[in-house]
Design a protein around this motif. Structure first.
Motif, PDB file in Angstrom:
ATOM      1  N   GLY A  50      -0.294   0.287   1.743  1.00 55.62           N
ATOM      2  CA  GLY A  50       0.583   0.626   2.856  1.00 55.62           C
ATOM      3  C   GLY A  50      -0.088   1.607   3.790  1.00 55.62           C
ATOM      4  O   GLY A  50      -1.262   1.438   4.143  1.00 55.62           O
ATOM      5  N   SER A  51       0.643   2.647   4.175  1.00 53.44           N
ATOM      6  CA  SER A  51       0.094   3.626   5.110  1.00 53.44           C
ATOM      7  C   SER A  51       0.784   4.963   4.916  1.00 53.44           C
ATOM      8  O   SER A  51       1.818   5.062   4.240  1.00 53.44           O
ATOM      9  CB  SER A  51       0.267   3.153   6.558  1.00 53.44           C
ATOM     10  OG  SER A  51       1.647   3.009   6.865  1.00 53.44           O
ATOM     11  N   GLY A  52       0.219   5.993   5.501  1.00 52.53           N
ATOM     12  CA  GLY A  52       0.794   7.324   5.400  1.00 52.53           C
ATOM     13  C   GLY A  52      -0.022   8.321   6.190  1.00 52.53           C
ATOM     14  O   GLY A  52      -1.019   7.975   6.842  1.00 52.53           O
ATOM     15  N   ALA A  53       0.390   9.568   6.122  1.00 48.03           N
ATOM     16  CA  ALA A  53      -0.308  10.632   6.835  1.00 48.03           C
ATOM     17  C   ALA A  53      -1.631  10.966   6.147  1.00 48.03           C
ATOM     18  O   ALA A  53      -1.741  10.924   4.922  1.00 48.03           O
ATOM     19  CB  ALA A  53       0.566  11.879   6.912  1.00 48.03           C
ATOM     20  N   ALA A  54      -2.632  11.281   6.951  1.00 40.28           N
ATOM     21  CA  ALA A  54      -3.949  11.674   6.452  1.00 40.28           C
ATOM     22  C   ALA A  54      -4.349  12.991   7.093  1.00 40.28           C
ATOM     23  O   ALA A  54      -4.100  13.218   8.287  1.00 40.28           O
ATOM     24  CB  ALA A  54      -4.990  10.600   6.763  1.00 40.28           C
ATOM     25  N   LEU A  55      -4.957  13.875   6.309  1.00 38.80           N
ATOM     26  CA  LEU A  55      -5.477  15.138   6.815  1.00 38.80           C
ATOM     27  C   LEU A  55      -6.935  15.233   6.413  1.00 38.80           C
ATOM     28  O   LEU A  55      -7.261  15.266   5.225  1.00 38.80           O
ATOM     29  CB  LEU A  55      -4.696  16.329   6.255  1.00 38.80           C
ATOM     30  CG  LEU A  55      -3.229  16.432   6.666  1.00 38.80           C
ATOM     31  CD1 LEU A  55      -2.336  15.710   5.648  1.00 38.80           C
ATOM     32  CD2 LEU A  55      -2.799  17.896   6.755  1.00 38.80           C
ATOM     33  N   LEU A  56      -7.812  15.256   7.409  1.00 40.79           N
ATOM     34  CA  LEU A  56      -9.248  15.290   7.176  1.00 40.79           C
ATOM     35  C   LEU A  56      -9.761  16.703   7.429  1.00 40.79           C
ATOM     36  O   LEU A  56      -9.728  17.192   8.564  1.00 40.79           O
ATOM     37  CB  LEU A  56      -9.943  14.288   8.106  1.00 40.79           C
ATOM     38  CG  LEU A  56     -11.471  14.238   8.054  1.00 40.79           C
ATOM     39  CD1 LEU A  56     -11.951  13.789   6.685  1.00 40.79           C
ATOM     40  CD2 LEU A  56     -12.009  13.294   9.130  1.00 40.79           C
ATOM     41  N   THR A  80      -3.709   8.994  10.329  1.00 42.80           N
ATOM     42  CA  THR A  80      -3.021   8.128   9.375  1.00 42.80           C
ATOM     43  C   THR A  80      -4.042   7.340   8.566  1.00 42.80           C
ATOM     44  O   THR A  80      -5.186   7.149   8.986  1.00 42.80           O
ATOM     45  CB  THR A  80      -2.092   7.118  10.089  1.00 42.80           C
ATOM     46  OG1 THR A  80      -2.873   6.326  10.991  1.00 42.80           O
ATOM     47  CG2 THR A  80      -0.998   7.830  10.844  1.00 42.80           C
ATOM     48  N   TRP A  81      -3.621   6.902   7.380  1.00 46.12           N
ATOM     49  CA  TRP A  81      -4.431   6.004   6.572  1.00 46.12           C
ATOM     50  C   TRP A  81      -3.675   4.688   6.418  1.00 46.12           C
ATOM     51  O   TRP A  81      -2.454   4.638   6.532  1.00 46.12           O
ATOM     52  CB  TRP A  81      -4.751   6.598   5.199  1.00 46.12           C
ATOM     53  CG  TRP A  81      -3.562   6.803   4.292  1.00 46.12           C
ATOM     54  CD1 TRP A  81      -2.791   7.914   4.186  1.00 46.12           C
ATOM     55  CD2 TRP A  81      -3.018   5.845   3.365  1.00 46.12           C
ATOM     56  NE1 TRP A  81      -1.802   7.732   3.246  1.00 46.12           N
ATOM     57  CE2 TRP A  81      -1.909   6.473   2.723  1.00 46.12           C
ATOM     58  CE3 TRP A  81      -3.340   4.535   3.003  1.00 46.12           C
ATOM     59  CZ2 TRP A  81      -1.135   5.822   1.750  1.00 46.12           C
ATOM     60  CZ3 TRP A  81      -2.574   3.886   2.043  1.00 46.12           C
ATOM     61  CH2 TRP A  81      -1.496   4.535   1.425  1.00 46.12           C
ATOM     62  N   LYS A  82      -4.429   3.640   6.139  1.00 45.62           N
ATOM     63  CA  LYS A  82      -3.830   2.334   5.912  1.00 45.62           C
ATOM     64  C   LYS A  82      -4.658   1.590   4.878  1.00 45.62           C
ATOM     65  O   LYS A  82      -5.890   1.677   4.875  1.00 45.62           O
ATOM     66  CB  LYS A  82      -3.776   1.528   7.208  1.00 45.62           C
ATOM     67  CG  LYS A  82      -3.118   0.156   7.052  1.00 45.62           C
ATOM     68  CD  LYS A  82      -3.045  -0.572   8.389  1.00 45.62           C
ATOM     69  CE  LYS A  82      -2.380  -1.932   8.235  1.00 45.62           C
ATOM     70  NZ  LYS A  82      -2.324  -2.664   9.533  1.00 45.62           N
TER      71      LYS A  82
END
Length: 337
Positions: free
Chosen positions: A279-285, A295-297
């Motif tokens: 799926g997808s969600g928030a990403a913090l790099l 976001t990631w997917k």
């Protein structure tokens, strides 16, 4: 022979839309319109390592005669000192029962001797290891987990296999260790470079973002992993690694994930969680003392991870990355300048 050689190709990254992060974050305002990110160029897959994006040096080859090996490692006080993390290319931290975490330590460019303590697999590992067709080194797993791991076509090596042994100087179950060189010697495989685990780029490709020098990744009311940016890298402030054997994190990538119930209890009666790594969600790099939100997917369990900001594609600076799979519900991520 389980894998065919891959052709050389130019690194590419996929595109997503920006999603914000969960509440409780301590931060300054992020730039509202970060610069568009360039796709890394001039480097072919054969000349870089798939788990770090770093260039291959000397007479080494990114196409090895062994698969990626993932050692499932305990991440509690009882495991101290952990052995072999400094030789890992990448580490993924995942939630297990009781609010604790376990590590999936990825090895490919180096295959060290002693690593551990080695512990059991979870169904969450299917989505974690499948993108690079990794083999798993483990103490075992619950019967239904083993059935799902086998159903996903994942090869694993458990206690009793060549290279796995108990350390009489430690207490069970925290005394199982693996010599990955011996494990890999039992695997017959064509030389083949795995796909890139992350969309690799360079420091110059990373948007400006905002300052962030400390990170606290909390897992559903249990364990919190604390990071500080010092001397050009990230230091795990509460690591259980042996002195001098800590993972050399250049980047910390936090992904907010959905967590469900694996459908069974552990021996202590705790519900076993399952990270839904699709799926997808928030990403913090986090890199170079800065934070970029995005976001990631991931289309399915075997799909590669894709990252983006609202400006477009987001790549991860080549280097050693620690990935935190923090639950969207019950978990939390805080950071400070």
């Amino acid at each position: 022979m389980r894998r065919a050689p891959l052709p050389a190709a130019v690194l590419i990254a996929a595109s997503l839309v920006l999603a914000g992060c969960g509440g409780g974050d301590e931060t300054t305002s992020e730039d509202s319109s970060p610069a568009s990110q360039k796709v890394a160029g001039g480097s072919t897959l054969d000349s870089t390592w798939p788990l770090t994006g770093l260039p291959v040096s000397g007479d080494q080859s990114a196409s090895q005669d062994h698969p990626v090996l993932v050692a499932k490692m305990d991440n509690t006080y009882s495991s101290a000192p952990q052995i072999g993390l400094s030789k890992a290319d990448m580490v993924v931290e995942e939630l297990v029962e009781g609010g604790l975490t376990r590590l999936a330590a990825f090895y490919y460019s180096q295959v060290p001797g002693e690593v551990g303590p080695v512990r059991s697999m979870r169904a969450s590992d299917i989505g974690i290891v499948s993108p690079v067709d990794a083999d798993v080194v483990t103490s075992g797993a619950a019967a239904r987990t083993i059935a799902r791991i086998k159903g996903a076509g994942i090869t694993f090596f458990q206690e009793g296999a060549k290279g796995l042994h108990r350390d009489s100087g430690r207490s069970a179950p925290y005394n199982l260790f693996a010599d990955l060189g011996e494990v890999s010697s039992t695997i017959k495989q064509d030389e083949a470079r795995p796909d890139d685990y992350l969309p690799w780029g360079g420091d110059k490709d990373m948007p400006k973002g905002q300052p962030a020098k400390t990170i606290a990744a909390s897992f559903s009311g249990g364990h919190t992993t604390n990071w500080s940016y010092r001397d050009g890298g990230y230091v795990n402030e509460n690591t259980y690694a042996a002195d001098g054997d800590e993972f050399p994190a250049d980047t910390v990538l936090v992904l907010r994930v959905q967590v469900g119930d694996a459908g069974y209890l552990d021996p202590a009666g705790n519900h076993v969680p399952e990270t839904k790594f699709t799926g997808s969600g928030a990403a913090l790099l986090f890199h170079d003392g800065r934070l970029v939100k995005g976001t990631w997917k991931k289309g399915d369990l075997k799909s590669p991870l894709q990252l983006s900001t609202k400006a477009g594609k987001l790549t991860v600076p080549a280097g050693h990355t620690w990935i935190e799979l923090v639950p969207s519900n019950g978990g939390n991520v805080t950071y400070k300048k």
